[in-house]
Design a protein around this motif. Structure first.
Motif, PDB file in Angstrom:
ATOM      1  N   UNK A 196       0.838  -1.194   0.000  1.00 57.76           N
ATOM      2  CA  UNK A 196       0.000   0.000   0.000  1.00 57.76           C
ATOM      3  C   UNK A 196       0.876   1.247   0.000  1.00 57.76           C
ATOM      4  N   UNK A 197       0.249   2.390  -0.275  1.00 58.29           N
ATOM      5  CA  UNK A 197       0.917   3.686  -0.182  1.00 58.29           C
ATOM      6  C   UNK A 197       0.738   4.213   1.237  1.00 58.29           C
ATOM      7  N   UNK A 198       1.849   4.469   1.906  1.00 56.29           N
ATOM      8  CA  UNK A 198       1.811   4.849   3.321  1.00 56.29           C
ATOM      9  C   UNK A 198       2.483   6.201   3.522  1.00 56.29           C
ATOM     10  N   UNK A 199       1.833   7.070   4.281  1.00 59.22           N
ATOM     11  CA  UNK A 199       2.402   8.369   4.642  1.00 59.22           C
ATOM     12  C   UNK A 199       2.828   8.357   6.102  1.00 59.22           C
ATOM     13  N   UNK A 200       4.100   8.663   6.335  1.00 54.55           N
ATOM     14  CA  UNK A 200       4.616   8.876   7.682  1.00 54.55           C
ATOM     15  C   UNK A 200       4.550  10.378   7.947  1.00 54.55           C
ATOM     16  N   UNK A 201       3.496  10.811   8.610  1.00 55.08           N
ATOM     17  CA  UNK A 201       3.261  12.234   8.843  1.00 55.08           C
ATOM     18  C   UNK A 201       4.044  12.690  10.069  1.00 55.08           C
ATOM     19  N   UNK A 202       5.266  13.177   9.832  1.00 58.74           N
ATOM     20  CA  UNK A 202       6.088  13.668  10.912  1.00 58.74           C
ATOM     21  C   UNK A 202       7.410  12.960  11.073  1.00 58.74           C
ATOM     22  N   UNK A 203       7.641  11.907  10.286  1.00 58.99           N
ATOM     23  CA  UNK A 203       8.951  11.256  10.208  1.00 58.99           C
ATOM     24  C   UNK A 203       9.360  10.518  11.482  1.00 58.99           C
ATOM     25  N   UNK A 204       8.421   9.852  12.137  1.00 61.92           N
ATOM     26  CA  UNK A 204       8.790   9.049  13.297  1.00 61.92           C
ATOM     27  C   UNK A 204       9.213   7.640  12.899  1.00 61.92           C
ATOM     28  N   UNK A 205       8.889   7.214  11.689  1.00 64.29           N
ATOM     29  CA  UNK A 205       9.302   5.893  11.217  1.00 64.29           C
ATOM     30  C   UNK A 205      10.713   5.896  10.643  1.00 64.29           C
ATOM     31  N   UNK A 206      11.317   7.055  10.503  1.00 66.87           N
ATOM     32  CA  UNK A 206      12.562   7.192   9.744  1.00 66.87           C
ATOM     33  C   UNK A 206      13.795   6.722  10.522  1.00 66.87           C
ATOM     34  N   UNK A 207      13.780   5.426  10.862  1.00 63.78           N
ATOM     35  CA  UNK A 207      14.917   4.781  11.527  1.00 63.78           C
ATOM     36  C   UNK A 207      15.094   3.398  10.902  1.00 63.78           C
ATOM     37  N   UNK A 208      16.321   2.978  10.740  1.00 64.02           N
ATOM     38  CA  UNK A 208      16.596   1.711  10.062  1.00 64.02           C
ATOM     39  C   UNK A 208      15.853   0.539  10.710  1.00 64.02           C
TER      40      UNK A 208
END
Length: 267
Positions: free
Chosen positions: A71-83
């Protein structure tokens, strides 16, 4: 091996605060273990996430709500941005877009993660662009002083109602039938320069603004003896918030929220 040793040293040290030199190692190993297991909100073991902040609940809860389909997923605020998070099995098949204020030291464009810089209250995306929107511990900062996240560019605002505009935008960019997963610090209301702690009235306003077809709310609260455990709106209503750099005395919760509300909203 070094990570393992330093994590063990944290466990043996007095004063398990997030300012401890080895706190990060201990937290990373605990989060790795938590993400390898199926997260069952009502069956958390005694002492789950003890000494650790709300991410030990927010990440596993959020990822447990994701379907394994592409699916197309939006991380609103960049909290997922970790390896560690982006490599989780539930995110492997997702087309992920990160919306954040400014470039960050960690960047995974080479793994086909898309980055867009902007404001959650005025997103650049078309209506109905995403099947899933995730917003982990971000709404509490919207409309306040965000200069620590974007030095020299973000404004020192003071608009505690601004989070509702972000909620409306998340509804707009979500496809019909899609899911919006939101987490916020919960407890006794506080308004600080860079953050506000949500109370029951604010949670209800989020739901009313999004106007979901259906929704569920999960509450978790921290205690020194039990760690993070499922709670209720009423029991978590007086939870404290602790900023290690400015608050005293220590209230018996990790640096950050003493409770969190996790919202699952269906459009």
């Amino acid at each position: 091996m070094i990570r393992f040793i330093k994590s063990g040293l944290f466990r043996l040290s007095p004063g398990h605060h997030s300012s401890h030199r080895w706190y990060g190692y201990y937290k990373e190993r605990a989060l790795e273990r938590a993400l390898r297991s199926e997260f069952k909100a009502e069956q958390l073991s005694r002492g789950y996430g003890r000494w650790l902040d709300e991410r030990l609940v927010e990440y596993p809860w959020t990822l447990s709500k994701l379907a394994e389909s592409s699916t197309d997923l939006l991380d609103a605020g960049s909290t997922l941005n970790h390896r560690l998070i982006l490599h989780h099995p539930r995110l492997r098949n997702k087309n992920i877009t990160v919306l954040t204020l400014a470039p960050e030291p960690e960047c995974f464009w080479y793994e086909r993660i898309s980055y867009v810089f902007g404001d959650l209250r005025n997103m650049y995306f078309r209506d109905r662009s995403f099947s899933t929107v995730i917003c982990i511990s971000v709404l509490e900062h919207v409309g306040l002083d965000t200069r620590i996240y974007d030095p020299g560019r973000a404004l020192r605002e003071r608009d505690p109602e601004a989070y509702l505009a972000a909620v409306a935008e998340m509804h707009r960019v979500l496809k019909p039938g899609g899911s919006c997963l939101i987490t916020v610090p919960f407890g006794k209301y506080q308004l600080r320069s860079w953050l506000q702690v949500f109370d029951s009235v604010m949670i209800d306003r989020v739901i009313a603004t999004f106007d979901p077809e259906e929704h569920k709310i999960f509450f978790f609260r921290y205690s020194e003896s039990e760690g993070w455990q499922p709670s209720t709106r009423e029991h978590a209503a007086d939870a404290p918030y602790f900023d290690l750099h400015s608050d005293a005395p220590w209230p018996g919760c990790p640096a950050g929220a003493g409770a969190v509300a996790c919202l699952e909203l269906k459009k």
